[in-house]
Design an enzyme around this catalytic site. Structure first.
Site, mmCIF file in Angstrom:
data_model
loop_
_atom_site.group_PDB
_atom_site.id
_atom_site.type_symbol
_atom_site.label_atom_id
_atom_site.label_comp_id
_atom_site.label_asym_id
_atom_site.label_seq_id
_atom_site.Cartn_x
_atom_site.Cartn_y
_atom_site.Cartn_z
ATOM 1 C CB ILE A 289 59.778 -20.654 -14.808
ATOM 2 C CG1 ILE A 289 60.203 -20.106 -13.572
ATOM 3 C CG2 ILE A 289 60.404 -19.759 -16.176
ATOM 4 C CD1 ILE A 289 61.412 -20.483 -13.122
ATOM 5 C CG ASN B 282 61.069 -23.857 -17.886
ATOM 6 O OD1 ASN B 282 61.501 -23.121 -16.784
ATOM 7 N ND2 ASN B 282 60.107 -24.981 -17.545
ATOM 8 C CG ASN C 125 66.399 -28.814 -5.771
ATOM 9 O OD1 ASN C 125 66.995 -30.096 -5.454
ATOM 10 N ND2 ASN C 125 67.115 -28.028 -5.278
ATOM 11 C CD GLN D 18 69.288 -26.391 -2.376
ATOM 12 O OE1 GLN D 18 68.696 -27.201 -2.986
ATOM 13 N NE2 GLN D 18 68.880 -24.850 -2.891
ATOM 14 C CE1 TYR E 63 66.699 -28.218 -10.809
ATOM 15 C CE2 TYR E 63 67.651 -27.039 -9.145
ATOM 16 C CZ TYR E 63 67.157 -27.121 -10.127
ATOM 17 O OH TYR E 63 66.145 -26.149 -10.514
ATOM 18 C CD GLU F 219 65.708 -19.385 -2.459
ATOM 19 O OE1 GLU F 219 64.973 -20.067 -2.260
ATOM 20 O OE2 GLU F 219 66.755 -19.790 -2.990
#
Length: 284
Positions: free
Chosen positions: A39, A108, A112, A165, A171, A203
């Site tokens: 990203i 940014n 994870n 998660q 994270y 995702e």
């Protein structure tokens, strides 16, 4: 399943990695942490295409896309480990020394790292160093420059801050804190004319995710199983689609937007799971 090639013309442009609109960013100076890939790299590309000057901070060298060499003096790479607070301060100082100003900070960097509840407290602390503490440090050291330019901050979070998660305590904690800090800083910096917003992918088709797929016994099947969970077009979000929101929130087109947490995720985080589960839908 919908075709993965479906979508608007704008979506097609974004998936190709180009964006044809003037955001008024020419000459602006942008510092992007974790900008060497994913990203961050997609964001660097869009800012450069808009005529901005980009200062990429990353532990990696060189950038994952040699085509950016054509931007010459518009682009500067600072290699440093942002888990070290001294590197965060040095990065901001180097940006100011090189470009003379700072208009936009994109927080940014992060990954994870699967630091779960089974990890030791020391491992949890290291996860926060990798994913959270540099966000505070970079913002702290950039504050005066951003006040001077009446600039903008865009934080990059993750859906795990909201969905959980089950195996990534570090994270999730870091990204949850980033969501909270977005609104805390929007209030703190409003008197200085600095806007603060947050973009939340779910995702996203980054190199990190691609590497995870390759570790699975059947990479193609693993990818397809994740894609089916995304309501819109049953595909992963591209890094450029996330970067486009970062670009927008950084620009004067978003001049009265602050304190917002915006999901760019094809509906993954908030839409009813029945949409992608294959179970009968209400009203059928």
């Amino acid at each position: 399943m919908r075709s993965r090639n479906a979508g608007t013309a704008c979506g097609s442009i974004l998936r190709q990695g180009t964006l044809r609109m003037d955001f008024g960013l020419s000459g602006k100076v942008v510092l992007i942490s974790g900008g060497a890939a994913g990203i961050g790299l997609a964001s660097a590309k869009l800012f450069l295409q808009e005529g901005a000057k980009v200062f990429v901070v990353d532990v990696k060298e060189p950038l994952a896309d040699a085509s950016l060499e054509k931007f010459g003096s518009q682009l500067r790479l600072f290699q440093g480990d942002l888990s070290l607070q001294s590197a965060c301060e040095h990065a901001v100082q180097s940006c100011l020394q090189h470009f003379g100003r700072l208009d936009i900070l994109v927080n940014n960097a992060g990954m994870n790292d699967a630091t779960s509840l089974d990890a030791s407290p020391e491992q949890f602390e290291r996860s926060l160093q990798r994913n959270l503490l540099h966000v505070f440090a970079l913002t702290h050291h950039a504050r005066l420059a951003l006040k001077s330019s009446r600039g903008a901050i865009v934080n990059v979070s993750s859906k795990v801050a909201e969905t959980g998660q089950g195996r990534t305590s570090g994270y999730a904690a870091a990204k949850g804190a980033i969501n909270a800090l977005t609104r805390e800083w929007a209030v703190a910096l409003a008197p200085e004319g600095v806007r603060v917003n947050c973009v939340v992918p779910a995702e996203c088709d980054t190199s990190q995710y691609q590497a995870w797929f390759q570790k699975q016994s059947n990479p193609a099947s693993a990818r397809e199983s994740v894609e089916k969970l995304v309501p819109l077009e049953n595909r992963l979000t591209t890094p450029t689609e996330v970067a486009a929101m970062i670009l927008f929130l950084s620009s004067s087109l978003a001049s009265h937007i602050t304190g917002q947490i915006i999901h760019v995720d094809g509906g993954y985080t908030h839409l009813d799971r029945a949409i992608t589960s294959g179970s009968p839908k209400w009203g059928e």
